[in-house]
Scaffold this active site. Structure first.
Site, PDB file in Angstrom:
ATOM      1  CE  LYS A  45      -2.148  -1.258   3.840  1.00 51.69           C
ATOM      2  NZ  LYS A  45      -1.605  -2.615   4.114  1.00 51.69           N
ATOM      3  NE  ARG A 103      -5.820  -0.731   8.726  1.00 52.96           N
ATOM      4  CZ  ARG A 103      -4.591  -1.133   8.473  1.00 52.96           C
ATOM      5  NH1 ARG A 103      -4.237  -2.374   8.651  1.00 52.96           N
ATOM      6  NH2 ARG A 103      -3.694  -0.268   8.042  1.00 52.96           N
ATOM      7  NE  ARG A 111       7.340  -2.394   6.376  1.00 59.36           N
ATOM      8  CZ  ARG A 111       6.012  -2.406   6.357  1.00 59.36           C
ATOM      9  NH1 ARG A 111       5.353  -1.726   5.453  1.00 59.36           N
ATOM     10  NH2 ARG A 111       5.356  -3.100   7.249  1.00 59.36           N
ATOM     11  NE  ARG A 150       5.176  -0.531  10.496  1.00 61.73           N
ATOM     12  CZ  ARG A 150       4.137  -0.703   9.694  1.00 61.73           C
ATOM     13  NH1 ARG A 150       4.071  -0.055   8.548  1.00 61.73           N
ATOM     14  NH2 ARG A 150       3.164  -1.519  10.032  1.00 61.73           N
TER      15      ARG A 150
HETATM   16  P1  AP5 Z   1       4.742  -1.523   1.921  1.00 61.43           P
HETATM   17  O1  AP5 Z   1       4.431  -0.697   0.739  1.00 61.43           O
HETATM   18  O2  AP5 Z   1       5.440  -0.851   3.075  1.00 61.43           O
HETATM   19  O3  AP5 Z   1       3.410  -2.291   2.424  1.00 61.43           O
HETATM   20  P2  AP5 Z   1       2.088  -1.781   3.171  1.00 61.43           P
HETATM   21  O4  AP5 Z   1       0.939  -2.486   2.522  1.00 61.43           O
HETATM   22  O5  AP5 Z   1       2.056  -0.298   3.228  1.00 61.43           O
HETATM   23  O6  AP5 Z   1       2.344  -2.472   4.587  1.00 61.43           O
HETATM   24  P3  AP5 Z   1       2.071  -2.050   6.072  1.00 61.43           P
HETATM   25  O7  AP5 Z   1       2.855  -3.060   6.900  1.00 61.43           O
HETATM   26  O8  AP5 Z   1       2.358  -0.622   6.308  1.00 61.43           O
HETATM   27  O9  AP5 Z   1       0.560  -2.374   6.252  1.00 61.43           O
HETATM   28  P4  AP5 Z   1      -0.191  -2.626   7.579  1.00 61.43           P
HETATM   29  O10 AP5 Z   1      -1.595  -2.530   7.145  1.00 61.43           O
HETATM   30  O11 AP5 Z   1       0.194  -3.868   8.281  1.00 61.43           O
HETATM   31  O12 AP5 Z   1       0.365  -1.471   8.535  1.00 61.43           O
HETATM   32  P5  AP5 Z   1      -0.163  -0.045   8.958  1.00 61.43           P
HETATM   33  O13 AP5 Z   1       0.983   0.828   9.177  1.00 61.43           O
HETATM   34  O14 AP5 Z   1      -1.218   0.412   8.019  1.00 61.43           O
HETATM   35  O15 AP5 Z   1       5.599  -2.768   1.435  1.00 61.43           O
HETATM   36  C1  AP5 Z   1       6.108  -3.729   2.344  1.00 61.43           C
HETATM   37  C2  AP5 Z   1       7.531  -4.157   1.918  1.00 61.43           C
HETATM   38  O16 AP5 Z   1       7.461  -4.841   0.661  1.00 61.43           O
HETATM   39  C3  AP5 Z   1       8.491  -2.988   1.700  1.00 61.43           C
HETATM   40  O17 AP5 Z   1       9.767  -3.338   2.126  1.00 61.43           O
HETATM   41  C4  AP5 Z   1       8.471  -2.761   0.187  1.00 61.43           C
HETATM   42  O18 AP5 Z   1       9.698  -2.223  -0.266  1.00 61.43           O
HETATM   43  C5  AP5 Z   1       8.229  -4.166  -0.340  1.00 61.43           C
HETATM   44  N1  AP5 Z   1       7.412  -4.173  -1.572  1.00 61.43           N
HETATM   45  C6  AP5 Z   1       6.324  -3.398  -1.841  1.00 61.43           C
HETATM   46  N2  AP5 Z   1       5.828  -3.675  -3.075  1.00 61.43           N
HETATM   47  C7  AP5 Z   1       6.623  -4.659  -3.589  1.00 61.43           C
HETATM   48  C8  AP5 Z   1       6.627  -5.380  -4.818  1.00 61.43           C
HETATM   49  N3  AP5 Z   1       5.696  -5.156  -5.769  1.00 61.43           N
HETATM   50  N4  AP5 Z   1       7.590  -6.317  -5.012  1.00 61.43           N
HETATM   51  C9  AP5 Z   1       8.523  -6.566  -4.043  1.00 61.43           C
HETATM   52  N5  AP5 Z   1       8.574  -5.917  -2.851  1.00 61.43           N
HETATM   53  C10 AP5 Z   1       7.637  -4.977  -2.626  1.00 61.43           C
HETATM   54  O19 AP5 Z   1      -0.859  -0.396  10.337  1.00 61.43           O
HETATM   55  C11 AP5 Z   1      -0.084  -0.773  11.468  1.00 61.43           C
HETATM   56  C12 AP5 Z   1      -0.985  -0.976  12.668  1.00 61.43           C
HETATM   57  O20 AP5 Z   1      -1.659   0.260  12.999  1.00 61.43           O
HETATM   58  C13 AP5 Z   1      -2.125  -1.987  12.495  1.00 61.43           C
HETATM   59  O21 AP5 Z   1      -1.679  -3.297  12.790  1.00 61.43           O
HETATM   60  C14 AP5 Z   1      -3.152  -1.468  13.518  1.00 61.43           C
HETATM   61  O22 AP5 Z   1      -2.787  -1.861  14.835  1.00 61.43           O
HETATM   62  C15 AP5 Z   1      -2.990   0.040  13.420  1.00 61.43           C
HETATM   63  N6  AP5 Z   1      -3.921   0.611  12.425  1.00 61.43           N
HETATM   64  C16 AP5 Z   1      -3.614   1.069  11.179  1.00 61.43           C
HETATM   65  N7  AP5 Z   1      -4.707   1.518  10.534  1.00 61.43           N
HETATM   66  C17 AP5 Z   1      -5.735   1.365  11.423  1.00 61.43           C
HETATM   67  C18 AP5 Z   1      -7.134   1.622  11.355  1.00 61.43           C
HETATM   68  N8  AP5 Z   1      -7.724   2.107  10.245  1.00 61.43           N
HETATM   69  N9  AP5 Z   1      -7.877   1.336  12.440  1.00 61.43           N
HETATM   70  C19 AP5 Z   1      -7.348   0.820  13.559  1.00 61.43           C
HETATM   71  N10 AP5 Z   1      -6.027   0.529  13.688  1.00 61.43           N
HETATM   72  C20 AP5 Z   1      -5.244   0.793  12.632  1.00 61.43           C
END
Ligand code: AP5
Length: 221
Positions: free
Chosen positions: A18, A94, A129, A158
């Protein structure tokens, strides 16, 4: 009159790409990237009470309570830049209550993008990552290694990027994804996210170009 700016939601499992796709979308379309996870991490860094509470949930891979998440996202989308340039909402909603919570404030997307990536790939993406605290850029030790030694030396990881924690995050995602998807069925595009990032972006770019054209012709009619 000007074309109504784009309002996009992007969703997908943890590490489905994402944030990576949002960088590319932002560069081409100038939308304001609003990432729920980044807003929460900024809240933690500020040392606020909400930040402390949020961290307890994030460490368990669970959703942070609505009273924190909904207000935080609603406040950011209400800022003048998001209103003028359009927005790209990453990792929100979510749950059903998050979707209805935002709708009550009048925020509705034009398009809902779902990144589909197989589960075996997700763990590898998470543990490799790394983030550059200076530029905010997302790297991967194998797929997108840092360009210089200087950048490599300052990369951070992270706190929830371990194999154990990503499994908890994935469990939470799998529990909620169907409900959220059913709300946006009519405006959803499913994108094959296993491919290299440029190929993933082509699929998204095509959909966004089409959407902009539709908005332009609606305005001209
Ligand atoms: P990356 O682009 O960083 O992936 P991402 O989908 O953004 O992953 P996140 O881990 O940030 O998603 P998440 O939903 O778990 O975490 P969030 O911060 O939102 O890519 C990942 C890796 O792969 C990178 O190293 C990249 O270089 C590589 N990559 C990317 N594309 C590639 C490709 N095509 N080929 C090869 N490699 C590739 O949420 C964290 C926490 O916050 C949650 O667990 C929850 O506790 C809380 N939270 C967040 N949002 C909410 C909400 N709406 N409500 C309640 N709690 C929430």
């Amino acid at each position: 009159a000007n074309v109504d700016p784009l309002k996009i939601m992007i969703s997908g499992a943890p590490a489905s790409g994402k944030g990576t796709q949002c960088e590319l979308i932002k560069n081409k379309y100038g939308l304001v990237h609003v990432a729920a996870g980044d807003l929460l991490r900024a809240e933690i860094a500020s040392g606020s009470e909400n930040g402390k509470r949020a961290k307890e949930y994030m460490e368990k891979g669970q959703l942070v309570p609505d009273e924190i998440a909904v207000m935080m996202v609603k406040d950011r989308l209400s800022q003048p830049d998001s209103q003028e340039k359009g927005w790209l909402l990453d990792g929100y909603p979510r749950s059903l209550s998050q979707a209805t919570g935002l709708k009550a404030y009048g925020f509705e997307p034009d398009l809902f993008i779902l990144l589909e990536v197989s589960e075996d790939i997700l763990v590898e993406r998470v543990v490799g990552r790394r983030l550059d605290p200076v530029t905010g850029k997302i790297y991967h030790l194998k797929y997108f290694p840092p360009e210089t030694e200087e950048i490599a030396a300052r990369l951070t990881q992270r706190f929830d990027d371990t194999e154990e924690k990503v499994k908890l995050r994935l469990h939470t995602h799998n529990q909620n994804v169907e409900t959220v998807l059913s709300l946006y069925e009519d405006i959803t595009i499913k994108v094959k996210g296993n491919a290299p990032k440029e190929d993933v972006f082509v699929q998204i770019d095509t959909a966004l170009t089409k959407l902009l054209e539709q908005k332009k012709s609606a305005l001209a009619a």
